[in-house]
Design a protein around this motif. Structure first.
Motif, mmCIF file in Angstrom:
data_model
loop_
_atom_site.group_PDB
_atom_site.id
_atom_site.type_symbol
_atom_site.label_atom_id
_atom_site.label_comp_id
_atom_site.label_asym_id
_atom_site.label_seq_id
_atom_site.Cartn_x
_atom_site.Cartn_y
_atom_site.Cartn_z
ATOM 1 N N PRO A 30 42.412 39.451 46.918
ATOM 2 C CA PRO A 30 42.056 39.862 45.564
ATOM 3 C C PRO A 30 42.292 41.353 45.356
ATOM 4 O O PRO A 30 42.348 42.103 46.326
ATOM 5 C CB PRO A 30 40.574 39.517 45.466
ATOM 6 C CG PRO A 30 40.082 39.392 46.854
ATOM 7 C CD PRO A 30 41.240 39.182 47.766
ATOM 8 N N ASN A 31 42.468 41.750 44.120
ATOM 9 C CA ASN A 31 42.454 43.187 43.849
ATOM 10 C C ASN A 31 41.398 43.526 42.798
ATOM 11 O O ASN A 31 41.580 44.382 41.961
ATOM 12 C CB ASN A 31 43.842 43.694 43.457
ATOM 13 C CG ASN A 31 44.412 42.914 42.310
ATOM 14 O OD1 ASN A 31 43.683 42.211 41.611
ATOM 15 N ND2 ASN A 31 45.714 43.023 42.107
ATOM 16 N N LEU A 32 40.311 42.779 42.864
ATOM 17 C CA LEU A 32 39.182 43.117 41.996
ATOM 18 C C LEU A 32 37.903 42.959 42.805
ATOM 19 O O LEU A 32 37.889 42.341 43.877
ATOM 20 C CB LEU A 32 39.141 42.192 40.774
ATOM 21 C CG LEU A 32 38.505 40.805 40.939
ATOM 22 C CD1 LEU A 32 38.272 40.196 39.583
ATOM 23 C CD2 LEU A 32 39.310 39.896 41.800
ATOM 24 N N LYS A 33 36.850 43.545 42.297
ATOM 25 C CA LYS A 33 35.561 43.431 42.982
ATOM 26 C C LYS A 33 34.694 42.477 42.170
ATOM 27 O O LYS A 33 34.593 42.598 40.954
ATOM 28 C CB LYS A 33 34.910 44.806 43.063
ATOM 29 C CG LYS A 33 33.871 44.889 44.153
ATOM 30 C CD LYS A 33 33.610 46.336 44.529
ATOM 31 C CE LYS A 33 32.359 46.416 45.413
ATOM 32 N NZ LYS A 33 32.458 45.582 46.606
ATOM 33 N N MET A 34 34.158 41.488 42.871
ATOM 34 C CA MET A 34 33.405 40.465 42.145
ATOM 35 C C MET A 34 32.398 39.853 43.110
ATOM 36 O O MET A 34 32.704 39.666 44.292
ATOM 37 C CB MET A 34 34.374 39.386 41.618
ATOM 38 C CG MET A 34 33.785 38.495 40.563
ATOM 39 S SD MET A 34 35.064 37.596 39.648
ATOM 40 C CE MET A 34 35.707 36.491 40.869
ATOM 41 N N THR A 48 36.529 41.352 47.414
ATOM 42 C CA THR A 48 36.669 42.798 47.577
ATOM 43 C C THR A 48 38.162 43.077 47.678
ATOM 44 O O THR A 48 38.872 42.328 48.344
ATOM 45 C CB THR A 48 35.995 43.252 48.887
ATOM 46 O OG1 THR A 48 34.821 42.467 49.072
ATOM 47 C CG2 THR A 48 35.635 44.723 48.847
ATOM 48 N N PRO A 49 38.661 44.112 47.026
ATOM 49 C CA PRO A 49 40.093 44.389 47.096
ATOM 50 C C PRO A 49 40.596 44.491 48.535
ATOM 51 O O PRO A 49 39.920 45.066 49.387
ATOM 52 C CB PRO A 49 40.235 45.720 46.368
ATOM 53 C CG PRO A 49 39.093 45.746 45.426
ATOM 54 C CD PRO A 49 37.980 45.013 46.095
ATOM 55 N N GLN A 50 41.743 43.896 48.785
ATOM 56 C CA GLN A 50 42.449 43.941 50.078
ATOM 57 C C GLN A 50 41.766 43.143 51.184
ATOM 58 O O GLN A 50 42.205 43.176 52.328
ATOM 59 C CB GLN A 50 42.678 45.382 50.561
ATOM 60 C CG GLN A 50 43.440 46.246 49.595
ATOM 61 C CD GLN A 50 44.730 45.593 49.139
ATOM 62 O OE1 GLN A 50 45.436 45.002 49.937
ATOM 63 N NE2 GLN A 50 45.021 45.666 47.851
ATOM 64 N N ILE A 51 40.669 42.458 50.895
ATOM 65 C CA ILE A 51 40.030 41.632 51.929
ATOM 66 C C ILE A 51 40.365 40.168 51.653
ATOM 67 O O ILE A 51 40.073 39.657 50.571
ATOM 68 C CB ILE A 51 38.494 41.815 51.932
ATOM 69 C CG1 ILE A 51 38.119 43.292 52.081
ATOM 70 C CG2 ILE A 51 37.866 40.971 53.037
ATOM 71 C CD1 ILE A 51 38.443 43.877 53.433
ATOM 72 N N LYS A 64 45.517 34.493 39.839
ATOM 73 C CA LYS A 64 46.890 34.979 39.913
ATOM 74 C C LYS A 64 47.479 35.168 38.515
ATOM 75 O O LYS A 64 48.158 36.151 38.240
ATOM 76 C CB LYS A 64 47.717 33.966 40.708
ATOM 77 C CG LYS A 64 49.170 34.263 40.798
ATOM 78 C CD LYS A 64 49.443 35.353 41.795
ATOM 79 C CE LYS A 64 50.890 35.807 41.664
ATOM 80 N NZ LYS A 64 51.146 37.028 42.416
ATOM 81 N N LYS A 65 47.173 34.210 37.643
ATOM 82 C CA LYS A 65 47.699 34.291 36.281
ATOM 83 C C LYS A 65 47.212 35.557 35.576
ATOM 84 O O LYS A 65 47.904 36.120 34.745
ATOM 85 C CB LYS A 65 47.232 33.083 35.470
ATOM 86 C CG LYS A 65 48.141 31.894 35.576
ATOM 87 C CD LYS A 65 47.643 30.831 34.609
ATOM 88 C CE LYS A 65 48.425 29.550 34.757
ATOM 89 N NZ LYS A 65 47.725 28.454 34.084
ATOM 90 N N ARG A 66 45.994 35.993 35.926
ATOM 91 C CA ARG A 66 45.448 37.201 35.316
ATOM 92 C C ARG A 66 45.815 38.458 36.100
ATOM 93 O O ARG A 66 45.323 39.535 35.803
ATOM 94 C CB ARG A 66 43.931 37.078 35.222
ATOM 95 C CG ARG A 66 43.505 36.087 34.167
ATOM 96 C CD ARG A 66 42.080 35.640 34.382
ATOM 97 N NE ARG A 66 41.677 34.678 33.353
ATOM 98 C CZ ARG A 66 42.106 33.409 33.317
ATOM 99 N NH1 ARG A 66 42.918 32.964 34.249
ATOM 100 N NH2 ARG A 66 41.714 32.610 32.354
ATOM 101 N N GLY A 67 46.619 38.269 37.151
ATOM 102 C CA GLY A 67 47.030 39.417 37.938
ATOM 103 C C GLY A 67 45.922 40.004 38.781
ATOM 104 O O GLY A 67 45.916 41.191 39.074
ATOM 105 N N LYS A 68 44.936 39.173 39.166
ATOM 106 C CA LYS A 68 43.796 39.684 39.914
ATOM 107 C C LYS A 68 43.894 39.416 41.411
ATOM 108 O O LYS A 68 42.973 39.717 42.151
ATOM 109 C CB LYS A 68 42.500 39.034 39.401
ATOM 110 C CG LYS A 68 42.239 39.252 37.925
ATOM 111 C CD LYS A 68 41.886 40.685 37.638
ATOM 112 C CE LYS A 68 41.471 40.865 36.188
ATOM 113 N NZ LYS A 68 41.612 42.286 35.771
#
Lengths: 210, 185
Positions: A30-34, A48-51, A64-68
Motif C-alpha cells: 500500500p501507499n496509504l496509511k489506514m 502502512t506505506p511500503q509494508i 489499485k484502481k484508486r492508485g493506493k
C-alpha cells in the motif's frame, strides 16, 4: 443463470466464477496509511506505506484502481515458474497441480487491473494462454474415454474455469449415454460382447480436485 | 407425462412408419390409396408413429423396421459413423430409435443406437470446443437433433468463456435504468 443455454446444466457463468475468485488473497504494497479493516472474512491490514500485507483480490483491485497500492503478482505468475509448468503440462497426460484453482480468473483480473505490476506481462500472458490450451486439450482427451457405462469421470487438478466450460457438455453427454445404454434397449448377450476397455469404469464419484 | 409438451418429442412421434394391418378396419380413411373407407387385413400403410403405436398396443397392426434403421444405414454407420448424414434420414434418430425398439421384433436397434452415438460423440467432442463457428456450421448439417443440442451446449459454454476473457463492461446496466426519461410536456 446468466449466459448459458440450459439453466439446469450450467451452474455458474464466467462472471460468477470471477466473483468467487476475488476472495483469494494477494499481497499488496500500500501507499496509504489506514487502520485495519474488520470484515466478515477476517481482518486485513493495518496498511502502512511500503509494508507488504495480504488482502482479498477484490480489495486489492479496488485499492489499485484508486492508485493506493501496487499488487505483487503471486509466485506462480513468474516467467520461470510458468515456463516450468508449461513444460510439465506438455510432458505428461496428468494435469499439473502447481497452479491455483482459480488461475484463469486471477490472471485475467491482474492483467486487466495491474498490468504495470507484472514483469514481462506479454510473455506471462501468452504462457498462461498456452498452459490453458494444453490443459484443455487434455480434458478433451479424457472425455473421449466416455462410453455407455461411464458413470463418473476422474480428472485431477482441474481448475474452476475449466470445469465450468466442460460442465454443460459433460452433463448432457452422460445423460445421453445413460439413456442409450439402458437395459431395456440393449439385451444382455450383446452387453457382454461389447467389452471395450474402460478407463473410468468403477470410479465411485466424480472427483474434480484433490 | 413429463414430455407431454416437449415439442421435439411431438415431432419425433410424427415420423412415419410402415405398418401391416393384422385386422380389417372399416370406417377409417387412413389409407389414401384405398377407394373406400376400408382397410383390408394384410395391407401395408404408412402411419405416423403415435398412431402406429396405439394400434400396435391393440394388436391391430404389426410394425416394420423403419427405413432409417435399415441394413444400408447400418453398414454406413459401421464404416464411418462420423460422416453419415443422419439428419436427412431422421432428425430425431436416437429418440425415434428408443421409441421404435420395443415395437419391432428387431432387438439390435438399441445396440445400433449406442454404437452410433458412441463413435459420433467423439467427433462432436473434438469439434465442439475448438472449431470456429463457420467451420462448425458445415459439420452440423449432418448431426441429429440430440447431437446438435450437445454441440451447441459446448459451443455456448466456450463462447461465454471467450466473451468473459475478452472483457467488457463489468457491470451491466439494468434495462430499466438505461431507458431515457420521457420528455415532459
Amino acid at each position: 443463470m446468466a449466459g448459458q443455454s440450459d439453466s439446469e446444466l450450467s451452474l455458474f457463468s464466467a462472471e460468477e466464477l470471477e466473483f468467487t475468485a476475488e476472495d483469494e488473497l494477494v499481497e499488496i504494497v500500500p501507499n496509504l496509511k489506514m487502520p485495519p479493516l474488520n470484515l466478515i472474512s477476517g481482518d486485513f491490514g493495518p496498511f502502512t506505506p511500503q509494508i507488504v500485507t495480504k488482502v482479498p483480490l477484490w480489495l486489492a483491485v479496488a485499492l489499485k484502481k484508486r492508485g493506493k497500492c501496487s499488487i505483487c503478482p503471486p509466485q506462480w505468475m513468474s516467467l520461470e515458474k510458468l515456463t516450468q509448468v508449461l513444460e510439465a503440462e506438455r510432458d505428461s497426460q496428468e494435469m499439473s497441480e502447481q497452479l491455483p484453482f482459480h488461475y484463469v480468473e486471477i490472471s485475467r483480473l491482474l492483467f486487466e487491473h495491474a498490468r504495470d505490476n507484472i514483469p514481462d506481462v506479454y510473455m506471462v500472458r501468452s504462457l498462461i494462454e498456452d498452459i490453458r490450451d494444453v490443459r484443455f486439450h487434455k480434458v478433451e482427451t479424457d472425455l473421449e474415454a466416455f462410453s455407455g457405462r461411464t458413470i463418473a469421470v476422474k480428472i485431477k487438478n482441474l481448475s474452476a474455469m475449466e470445469v465450468n466450460i466442460v460442465r454443460p457438455f459433460i452433463g448432457r453427454a452422460l445423460q445421453a449415454f445413460y439413456k442409450h445404454d439402458s437395459p431395456e434397449l440393449i439385451p444382455d448377450p450383446e452387453r457382454v460382447s461389447d467389452s471395450r476397455p474402460q478407463v473410468v469404469n468403477n470410479a465411485p464419484r466424480r472427483q474434480l480436485r484433490r | 407425462m413429463a414430455k407431454y409438451y416437449d415439442i421435439d418429442d411431438i415431432i419425433t412421434e410424427e415420423e412415419t412408419v410402415s405398418v401391416i394391418f393384422q385386422k380389417a378396419a372399416s370406417g377409417v380413411g387412413i389409407d389414401p390409396s384405398a377407394e373406400m373407407d376400408f382397410v383390408e387385413a394384410g395391407s401395408k400403410v404408412e402411419l405416423p408413429f403415435w398412431l402406429a403405436h396405439e394400434l400396435h398396443l391393440r394388436q391391430a397392426v404389426s410394425v416394420n423396421v423403419p427405413l432409417c434403421f435399415n441394413q444400408k444405414t447400418r453398414l454406413e454407420i459401421q464404416a464411418d459413423s462420423a460422416s453419415v448424414d443422419l439428419r436427412s434420414r431422421c432428425p430425431f434418430f436416437y429418440e425415434f430409435g428408443c421409441k421404435m425398439a420395443p415395437l419391432v421384433a428387431d432387438r439390435t436397434i438399441g445396440f445400433l443406437l449406442l454404437s452410433a452415438f458412441k463413435s459420433r460423440y467423439k467427433e462432436v467432442l473434438t469439434k465442439a470446443h475448438t472449431a470456429s463457428f463457420e467451420a462448425g456450421s458445415k459439420f452440423w448439417t449432418i448431426l441429429t437433433k440430440e447431437e446438435i443440442n450437445l454441440y451447441e451446449t459446448a459451443q455456448s459454454a466456450m463462447a461465454s468463456f471467450k466473451k468473459w476473457r475478452i472483457g467488457g463492461a463489468r457491470f451491466q446496466i439494468a434495462s430499466i435504468l438505461r431507458r431515457k426519461r420521457k420528455p415532459t410536456e
